[in-house]
Design an enzyme around this catalytic site. Sequence first.
Site, PDB file in Angstrom:
ATOM      1  CB  THR A 116      -0.931  -0.014   1.237  1.00 27.58           C
ATOM      2  OG1 THR A 116      -1.751  -1.170   1.152  1.00 27.58           O
ATOM      3  CG2 THR A 116      -1.820   1.208   1.304  1.00 27.58           C
TER       4      THR A 116
ATOM      5  CB  SER B  24       2.796  -7.880   1.449  1.00 30.17           C
ATOM      6  OG  SER B  24       1.685  -7.879   2.293  1.00 30.17           O
TER       7      SER B  24
ATOM      8  CB  THR C 119       0.767  -3.831   6.448  1.00 28.65           C
ATOM      9  OG1 THR C 119      -0.482  -3.760   5.756  1.00 28.65           O
ATOM     10  CG2 THR C 119       1.424  -2.469   6.500  1.00 28.65           C
ATOM     11  CG  ASP C 120      -2.288  -7.697   3.714  1.00 28.44           C
ATOM     12  OD1 ASP C 120      -2.623  -6.858   4.570  1.00 28.44           O
ATOM     13  OD2 ASP C 120      -2.895  -7.863   2.643  1.00 28.44           O
TER      14      ASP C 120
HETATM   15  N1  ASP Z   1      -2.744  -5.548   1.045  1.00 31.12           N
HETATM   16  C1  ASP Z   1      -1.637  -4.647   1.171  1.00 31.12           C
HETATM   17  C2  ASP Z   1      -0.326  -5.400   1.120  1.00 31.12           C
HETATM   18  O1  ASP Z   1      -0.030  -6.120   2.060  1.00 31.12           O
HETATM   19  C3  ASP Z   1      -1.744  -3.959   2.475  1.00 31.12           C
HETATM   20  C4  ASP Z   1      -0.592  -3.088   2.781  1.00 31.12           C
HETATM   21  O2  ASP Z   1       0.336  -2.935   2.024  1.00 31.12           O
HETATM   22  O3  ASP Z   1      -0.626  -2.535   3.857  1.00 31.12           O
HETATM   23  O4  ASP Z   1       0.401  -5.239   0.170  1.00 31.12           O
END
Ligand code: ASP
Length: 322
Positions: A12, A55, A88-89
């Site tokens: 993200t 991610s 973050t995932d």
């Molecule tokens: N779905 C996104 C990912 O993990 C969420 C993020 O980046 O925070 O790439």
Amino acid sequence: MKKILILHTGGTISMYEDKRSGEVKPSGTNPLLESAQAAGHLADLIVEEPFQLPSPHITPREMLMLKERIEHHLEKNGIDGAVITHGTDTLEETAYFLDLTVDTDIPIVVTGAMRSSNEIGSDGLYNFIAAVRTAVHDEARDKGVLVVLNDEIHSAKNVTKTHTSNVSTFQSPQYGPIGIITKKAILFHHQPIGRKKIPVNALSKRVELLKAYAGMDASLFFSLGEMKIDGLVIEALGQGNLPPQVLPGIRKLLEEGIPIVLVSRCFNGTVEDVYQYEGGGAQLKRMGIIFSNGLNGQKARIQLMLALERTKDPEKIKEFFQ
Ligand code: ASP
């Protein structure tokens, strides 16, 4: 100025919100590549973007690639620290993988964002700057891989994503952050102890992760037996107990020499061989299941994958989880 390697990997933090549909997506160009100039006064930056992936698309292959990039720059450029931007995932899995495999005392800081680059209150650039400030701080050395978001510094071993959308999603249940970030300072208040290293050059083992639930039976375990897995992590109930109906499936996997590691589906505490009833921890331990050391399921899985690269001997694997 300190020399800091920046590895942008996607997530993200590198995405945009489509103003018409509200959907968040990558755009081809990572906005952080330009905004990295905002950190230019903090360090001498070497910037790379080995890949740009959300991610959930990250696999052990990309984790290994990051390890190799850090090792390459350590050897060739004598870097003083590294900052990785990541979705973050699965951020905690990559962070823990690097914590276990990169043998260095330089700060390696992983960061991300909950709001994409053009959203109101976007936290990407802020977290990125905070991560670089942490990486150049003298006290960030020798603390293992760090995760920096929302003005907090967490250890890779304890941190986990706890909220689907809130910017304070990263927490270290039971232990708390090891430092905080203010406008002017980086303040550490804990020193992680008992860090492990499991050096590997490949990740080739198939390790699955199952979560236990009331009424679970053995069918999934029998199916796993047919899938030729190399190891299994189970998120057990409470202090480390399982429904008795799963036992025939577990016995079969153990007979086939598949190591099974037990963690708890509770996010605080560790598993122990306390209960003596059918399916209780005492029985599971006697059967040969390995009890973990408080890791969550996804991190125990990374650790078992790494341990299996070193040995197949269940007794030795056990040592990696002590
Ligand atoms: N779905 C996104 C990912 O993990 C969420 C993020 O980046 O925070 O790439």
